[in-house]
Design a protein around this motif. Sequence first.
Motif, short mmCIF file in Angstrom:
data_model
loop_
_atom_site.label_atom_id
_atom_site.label_comp_id
_atom_site.label_asym_id
_atom_site.label_seq_id
_atom_site.Cartn_x
_atom_site.Cartn_y
_atom_site.Cartn_z
N ILE A 176 0.83 -1.21 0.00
CA ILE A 176 0.00 0.00 0.00
C ILE A 176 0.86 1.25 0.00
CG2 ILE A 176 -1.66 1.31 1.39
CD1 ILE A 176 -2.87 -1.45 2.19
N ILE A 177 1.95 1.23 0.74
CA ILE A 177 2.87 2.37 0.73
C ILE A 177 3.41 2.61 -0.68
CG2 ILE A 177 5.15 3.17 1.51
CD1 ILE A 177 4.54 1.73 4.19
N GLU A 178 3.81 1.54 -1.37
CA GLU A 178 4.31 1.67 -2.73
C GLU A 178 3.26 2.27 -3.67
OE1 GLU A 178 5.59 -2.14 -4.04
OE2 GLU A 178 7.19 -2.33 -2.54
N LEU A 179 2.00 1.92 -3.46
CA LEU A 179 0.93 2.38 -4.33
C LEU A 179 0.53 3.83 -4.04
CD1 LEU A 179 -1.26 -0.86 -4.30
CD2 LEU A 179 0.01 0.05 -6.25
N LEU A 180 0.62 4.26 -2.79
CA LEU A 180 0.21 5.61 -2.42
C LEU A 180 1.33 6.64 -2.53
CD1 LEU A 180 -2.01 4.95 0.75
CD2 LEU A 180 -2.79 5.93 -1.42
N LYS A 181 2.55 6.22 -2.29
CA LYS A 181 3.67 7.15 -2.14
C LYS A 181 3.86 8.10 -3.32
CE LYS A 181 8.51 7.27 -0.65
NZ LYS A 181 9.70 6.45 -0.23
N ILE A 230 -0.69 6.26 6.58
CA ILE A 230 -1.36 7.55 6.46
C ILE A 230 -0.65 8.34 5.36
CG2 ILE A 230 -2.04 9.67 7.62
CD1 ILE A 230 -1.86 8.13 10.28
N ALA A 231 -1.39 8.63 4.28
CA ALA A 231 -0.86 9.42 3.17
C ALA A 231 -1.65 10.72 3.10
CB ALA A 231 -0.98 8.65 1.86
N VAL A 232 -0.96 11.83 2.87
CA VAL A 232 -1.60 13.15 2.85
C VAL A 232 -1.37 13.82 1.50
CG1 VAL A 232 -1.80 15.39 3.98
CG2 VAL A 232 -1.14 13.39 5.32
N ASP A 291 1.93 13.95 -0.65
CA ASP A 291 2.88 14.98 -0.22
C ASP A 291 3.65 14.51 1.01
OD1 ASP A 291 2.19 16.94 -2.19
OD2 ASP A 291 0.33 17.29 -1.07
N GLU A 292 2.99 13.71 1.83
CA GLU A 292 3.62 13.08 2.98
C GLU A 292 3.03 11.69 3.15
OE1 GLU A 292 3.90 15.34 6.74
OE2 GLU A 292 3.02 17.02 5.62
N ILE A 293 3.81 10.76 3.70
CA ILE A 293 3.30 9.43 4.00
C ILE A 293 4.08 8.85 5.18
CG2 ILE A 293 4.79 8.26 2.30
CD1 ILE A 293 2.35 6.36 1.75
N TRP A 294 3.38 8.21 6.09
CA TRP A 294 4.05 7.61 7.23
C TRP A 294 3.21 6.45 7.77
CZ3 TRP A 294 1.44 12.23 7.53
CH2 TRP A 294 0.45 12.36 8.51
N PHE A 296 -7.47 8.68 -4.50
CA PHE A 296 -6.38 9.53 -4.01
C PHE A 296 -5.43 9.92 -5.14
CE2 PHE A 296 -2.30 10.25 -1.80
CZ PHE A 296 -2.71 11.14 -0.81
N LYS A 297 -5.08 8.98 -5.99
CA LYS A 297 -4.10 9.29 -7.04
C LYS A 297 -4.68 10.18 -8.13
CE LYS A 297 -4.54 5.23 -10.08
NZ LYS A 297 -3.91 3.95 -10.49
N ASN A 298 -6.02 10.26 -8.19
CA ASN A 298 -6.66 11.10 -9.20
C ASN A 298 -7.16 12.43 -8.65
OD1 ASN A 298 -7.01 9.62 -11.96
ND2 ASN A 298 -7.36 8.03 -10.42
N LEU A 299 -6.90 12.72 -7.39
CA LEU A 299 -7.34 13.99 -6.80
C LEU A 299 -6.71 15.17 -7.51
CD1 LEU A 299 -7.34 13.50 -2.92
CD2 LEU A 299 -9.29 13.98 -4.38
N GLU A 300 -7.53 16.18 -7.79
CA GLU A 300 -7.05 17.39 -8.43
C GLU A 300 -7.41 18.61 -7.59
OE1 GLU A 300 -8.70 17.53 -12.32
OE2 GLU A 300 -7.93 15.57 -12.93
#
Length: 364
Positions: free
Chosen positions: A30-35, A50-52, A39-42, A192-196
């Motif tokens: 999931i980290i690999e997919l969201l990172k 948690i990805a922001v 802007d931040e991920i932890w 998330f990856k398509n947010l504009e």
Amino acid sequence: MNKNEIYETLEKLTNIVSPSGHEDEIRNTIIELLKPYADEIWVDSLGNVIAVKKGSGEGRLMIAAHMDEIGLMINHITKTGFLKFTPIGGWNPVILPGQRVLIKTKRREYVRGVIGMKPPHIMKPEEAKQAPQIEDLFIDIGASSREEAEKLGITVGSVAVIERNIAKLSENVVTGRAFDDKIGVAVMIEAFKNLEKPKVDVYAVATVMEEVGLKGARVAAYSITPHVGLALDVTIAADIPGVDESKQITKLGKGPAIKVMDGRSGSGLIAHPAIKDTLIQLAEKHNIPYQLEVLTGGTTDATIIQLTKEGVPTGALSVPTRYIHSPVEVLNLEDALNTAKLTKLFAEYIDMEWINKYLKRKIK
């Protein structure tokens, strides 16, 4: 957005063993997919990802989908090498006999086994009439002794899941294990990856241990202190023979379910009216089919997000799914795609003006 990408993500996630409390492998994926989109991920102290994505203004939206699945935990190894187990999460025992399982060993390898029970040929008549209980079942790994099982790396506390790959039943309808809630995670990633240009900071949270008490969402919401919460999960699609239409909850292929209420007598979530109504308005404006969901049993991370600190206005979107908590869950990829679209629209729509107007009203 693309339903094929959702399917590919779902396939990756369902190939990973992740019973509650043992989400380490799926967490890395999931980290690999969201990172790339964050802007931040932890990872927090309980194991939530948690990805922001930063917004252009104030405000915090928490979107939660749980990455854990129901499973089994070994609690005894017999002298002859059979494994007794206890459930992790909610199983109906009648589903388990005859299933093949993958057991995670202390060496992080997997041992294959099958769930067995006393053959019907040697059951007493009264036994044959009764549904099996967990204590009647065991896992056969082909070992002949406790020592042989232990040499494979199996111990008390080893965890297992049903071994079942994802498969297509038709162009849009798929079946597999642990769609609850790996489809929610796949939908969250796609949105998330398509947010504009969101106006609020969007926190995409892949939570741990939802199936055993909504634990991950509790601590994540406490640390984030969101102004708005939105959970993504599955819900019951009981549009099958033998179920009266009034009790089908949702239907496959009719769009995402906008949560109204869940839990027995509303003991879970009663969705905030402004969130529910905004989701409906966005769906209708953008021609997204939707269903309204009143679920009389079960709940989601939304329930515990709602009760964080001084309270968080919360809603939920659900992907209709048949045969939840079984190895052959069934969903429609168009429903998943439309859930991702509606999630994206909501995340881009809300701002502090909307939050202050509908969620934090002051009395003059």
